[in-house]
Motif scaffolding. Structure first.
Motif, mmCIF file in Angstrom:
data_model
loop_
_atom_site.group_PDB
_atom_site.id
_atom_site.type_symbol
_atom_site.label_atom_id
_atom_site.label_comp_id
_atom_site.label_asym_id
_atom_site.label_seq_id
_atom_site.Cartn_x
_atom_site.Cartn_y
_atom_site.Cartn_z
ATOM 1 N N UNK A 283 -20.536 15.853 62.685
ATOM 2 C CA UNK A 283 -21.273 17.030 62.212
ATOM 3 C C UNK A 283 -21.733 17.893 63.379
ATOM 4 N N UNK A 284 -21.731 19.209 63.137
ATOM 5 C CA UNK A 284 -22.209 20.133 64.169
ATOM 6 C C UNK A 284 -23.684 19.886 64.437
ATOM 7 N N UNK A 285 -24.091 19.970 65.722
ATOM 8 C CA UNK A 285 -25.526 19.818 65.996
ATOM 9 C C UNK A 285 -26.310 20.990 65.402
ATOM 10 N N UNK A 286 -27.581 20.747 65.140
ATOM 11 C CA UNK A 286 -28.430 21.821 64.601
ATOM 12 C C UNK A 286 -28.608 22.896 65.666
ATOM 13 N N UNK A 287 -28.490 24.157 65.266
ATOM 14 C CA UNK A 287 -28.751 25.265 66.186
ATOM 15 C C UNK A 287 -29.877 26.088 65.566
ATOM 16 N N UNK A 288 -31.110 25.713 65.899
ATOM 17 C CA UNK A 288 -32.265 26.347 65.245
ATOM 18 C C UNK A 288 -32.369 27.829 65.614
ATOM 19 N N UNK A 289 -32.003 28.169 66.832
ATOM 20 C CA UNK A 289 -32.078 29.585 67.226
ATOM 21 C C UNK A 289 -31.103 30.412 66.388
ATOM 22 N N UNK A 290 -29.926 29.849 66.119
ATOM 23 C CA UNK A 290 -28.952 30.572 65.289
ATOM 24 C C UNK A 290 -29.456 30.681 63.851
ATOM 25 N N UNK A 291 -30.134 29.624 63.381
ATOM 26 C CA UNK A 291 -30.678 29.658 62.015
ATOM 27 C C UNK A 291 -31.786 30.706 61.903
ATOM 28 N N UNK A 292 -32.547 30.871 62.967
ATOM 29 C CA UNK A 292 -33.562 31.923 62.997
ATOM 30 C C UNK A 292 -34.850 31.554 62.325
ATOM 31 N N UNK A 293 -34.782 31.265 61.020
ATOM 32 C CA UNK A 293 -36.035 30.915 60.342
ATOM 33 C C UNK A 293 -35.828 29.871 59.260
ATOM 34 N N UNK A 294 -36.868 29.101 59.051
ATOM 35 C CA UNK A 294 -36.910 28.119 57.969
ATOM 36 C C UNK A 294 -38.033 28.567 57.050
ATOM 37 N N UNK A 295 -37.747 28.652 55.750
ATOM 38 C CA UNK A 295 -38.774 29.146 54.827
ATOM 39 C C UNK A 295 -39.087 28.093 53.766
ATOM 40 N N UNK A 296 -40.252 28.209 53.189
ATOM 41 C CA UNK A 296 -40.742 27.243 52.194
ATOM 42 C C UNK A 296 -41.503 28.001 51.115
ATOM 43 N N UNK A 297 -41.388 27.524 49.873
ATOM 44 C CA UNK A 297 -42.183 28.122 48.798
ATOM 45 C C UNK A 297 -42.422 27.078 47.706
ATOM 46 N N UNK A 298 -43.411 27.339 46.868
ATOM 47 C CA UNK A 298 -43.726 26.392 45.795
ATOM 48 C C UNK A 298 -42.650 26.467 44.712
ATOM 49 N N UNK A 299 -42.350 25.342 44.042
ATOM 50 C CA UNK A 299 -41.385 25.396 42.939
ATOM 51 C C UNK A 299 -41.949 26.191 41.755
ATOM 52 N N UNK A 300 -41.063 26.805 40.981
ATOM 53 C CA UNK A 300 -41.480 27.570 39.799
ATOM 54 C C UNK A 300 -41.136 26.740 38.553
ATOM 55 N N UNK A 301 -42.146 26.067 38.006
ATOM 56 C CA UNK A 301 -41.883 25.160 36.879
ATOM 57 C C UNK A 301 -41.805 25.889 35.540
ATOM 58 N N UNK A 302 -42.050 27.216 35.538
ATOM 59 C CA UNK A 302 -41.818 27.967 34.296
ATOM 60 C C UNK A 302 -40.316 28.179 34.113
ATOM 61 N N UNK A 303 -39.657 28.618 35.180
ATOM 62 C CA UNK A 303 -38.198 28.814 35.076
ATOM 63 C C UNK A 303 -37.456 27.482 35.154
ATOM 64 N N UNK A 304 -37.996 26.525 35.886
ATOM 65 C CA UNK A 304 -37.319 25.230 36.083
ATOM 66 C C UNK A 304 -38.277 24.097 35.689
ATOM 67 N N UNK A 305 -38.379 23.805 34.370
ATOM 68 C CA UNK A 305 -39.372 22.816 33.914
ATOM 69 C C UNK A 305 -39.010 21.366 34.258
ATOM 70 N N UNK A 306 -37.831 21.136 34.819
ATOM 71 C CA UNK A 306 -37.351 19.760 35.009
ATOM 72 C C UNK A 306 -38.296 18.922 35.864
ATOM 73 N N UNK A 307 -38.843 19.502 36.919
ATOM 74 C CA UNK A 307 -39.687 18.685 37.807
ATOM 75 C C UNK A 307 -40.973 18.264 37.086
ATOM 76 N N UNK A 308 -41.468 19.161 36.215
ATOM 77 C CA UNK A 308 -42.661 18.791 35.424
ATOM 78 C C UNK A 308 -42.315 17.623 34.477
ATOM 79 N N UNK A 346 -33.008 21.298 29.741
ATOM 80 C CA UNK A 346 -34.383 20.777 29.844
ATOM 81 C C UNK A 346 -35.016 20.638 28.463
ATOM 82 N N UNK A 347 -34.696 21.567 27.557
ATOM 83 C CA UNK A 347 -35.256 21.491 26.192
ATOM 84 C C UNK A 347 -34.784 20.208 25.517
ATOM 85 N N UNK A 348 -33.476 19.930 25.662
ATOM 86 C CA UNK A 348 -32.893 18.713 25.056
ATOM 87 C C UNK A 348 -33.566 17.448 25.596
ATOM 88 N N UNK A 349 -33.807 17.447 26.902
ATOM 89 C CA UNK A 349 -34.431 16.274 27.523
ATOM 90 C C UNK A 349 -35.844 16.097 26.980
#
Ligand code: NDP
Length: 385
Positions: A283-308, A346-349
């Motif tokens: 596997x290619x080594x990680x090149x963080x400078x080329x990636x530039x940025x790593x982002x994070x956000x909270x999950x949206x359980x209204x659109x994706x109820x599966x995690x709930x 998700x409804x079926x589940x």
């Protein structure tokens, strides 16, 4: 390095291919005992010949004549059917990679665990369904269970050398899948072809759909609950579209340890194959400078109820995770066949969980029975809808 023996359950799949790619690169260090598939006799026979496997098994017995023919004169034993699959998983091997998709992998995975050696577990549905039954078997047989799933492998690495009592939280990262920014209206019209096109990972069809619904992350939450029993309230999920940070562990002193790596399953698989050592990967080594940025956000359980739904099933415990998993497998298969809209998965589940609530399983037989009944309940609900 001494030669080690390996069996791969689900050798023809995506995890199977990644595992065999690593083995191919250090061929002289491995003896391949058993390789298995469901019905793909041609690919299985090709792999068994290439790796000089001692045994090749198709779970679907109707594929056995084709396997026998493809292996004629090879000296490789061919077998077929559910019992043959369990027998293959029971063969002595230094490490068994459990990479069958779905609860179909449960009985063979348990058979491998009962050998008391090392099992590299990719088959998350088996652990989600069997939960306490599987972890009890791991403890009883003194088995080393190594997590292949990239998130759990990351957590496993971040926990190494630390006391779990000092863990403040564990955060599973989620890419968010191909539909992460889609509206509810767009999701309702999502097609199987769109769902299996994951932005970061190249995986089998079922897990790709799970990734799109976020059931994959929910199943992983339940998986983490069993593998790292720090308490459900300490398990978190964060959406991280770049899939570079594979998960993190926060300790009581405020230190957070994360594992980073390329989005390539050969990295966590290599970690399992070499554990507690390390091995090279292509596997290619990680090149963080080329990636530039790593982002994070909270999950949206209204659109994706599966995690709930998965968190609720984990909190309920008992049979709920097995029912949830079975209903999801049925719903995903129906979606892939074009019989169920994406947002109905998700409804079926949720409906299946509401209409079928058996007692807690205490044995493998109980889990298999609950799985079968939950599948019937889910199918009935789909016919009624
Ligand atoms: P694939 O669909 O690519 O491969 C599945 C494998 O299981 C194939 O060898 C298939 O055989 C076999 N199989 C399917 N159905 C049965 C059955 N009823 N009985 C016996 N064998 C069967 O799946 P993946 O490799 O993507 O995933 C395997 C597991 O690993 C899943 O649990 C998934 O969640 C987990 N995982 C996968 C990741 C990935 O990157 N792919 C990442 C993390 C976890 P055949 O070819 O004959 O159909």
């Amino acid at each position: 390095m001494t030669c080690r023996s390996i069996s791969i359950l689900g050798a023809t799949g995506s995890i199977g291919a990644s595992t065999l790619d690593l083995i191919r690169r250090q061929r002289e260090q491995w003896r391949v005992v058993a390789l298995t598939a469901n019905g793909n006799a041609a690919d299985l026979a090709r792999l068994a010949r290439e790796f000089g496997a001692e045994l090749a098994v198709v779970a679907d017995e109707s594929a056995l004549p084709a396997l026998r023919e493809a292996l004629a004169d090879s000296g490789i034993e061919a077998a077929g059917g559910a019992d043959a699959l369990v027998a293959a998983a029971s063969l002595e091997a230094d490490i068994t990679v459990a990479a069958i998709v779905g609860c179909a992998g449960l009985a063979p995975t348990m058979a491998a665990i009962e050998q008391g050696r090392t099992v590299a577990l990719a088959n998350k549905e088996a652990l989600v369904s069997a939960g306490d039954v599987m972890t009890a078997a791991v403890a009883r047989h003194g088995t080393t269970l190594l997590p292949v799933d990239s998130e759990h492998n990351a957590i496993f690495q971040c926990l190494a050398g630390n006391d779990p009592a000092h863990v403040r939280s564990i955060t599973l990262t989620a890419s968010g899948g191909p539909f992460r920014d889609w509206s509810v209206q767009q999701l309702a019209a999502a097609t199987p072809a769109q769902a299996v096109k994951h932005p970061n990972w190249d995986m089998g069809a079922k897990i790709s759909v799970d990734s799109a619904t976020m059931f994959n992350k929910g199943l992983e939450l339940i998986e983490a609950h069993h593998l790292f029993p720090v308490g459900l309230d300490k398990l978190r999920i964060v959406v991280h579209p770049q899939s570079v940070v594979h998960s993190m562990v926060e300790y009581r002193d405020g230190s957070t340890l994360a594992q980073l790596g390329p989005s390539d399953m050969r990295v966590p698989i290599a970690s399992c194959l070499a554990w507690p050592q390390r091995m090279d990967t292509p596997c290619d080594p990680l090149d963080l400078a080329a990636l530039g940025e790593l982002t994070f956000r909270a999950p949206d359980e209204d659109r994706f109820p599966a995690t709930r739904l998965c968190r609720q099933a984990a909190e309920a415990g008992g049979a709920a995770p097995a029912v949830l998993n079975a209903a999801n497998e049925i719903a995903v298969a129906a979606f892939l066949a074009g019989h169920l809209p994406f947002t109905r998965i998700a409804v079926m589940v949720e409906e299946t969980l509401g209409c079928y609530a058996p007692g807690a399983p205490v044995s493998l037989g109980d889990v298999i029975a609950i799985d079968a009944e939950a599948r019937s309940a889910a199918r009935r609900l789909m016919e009624l809808a």
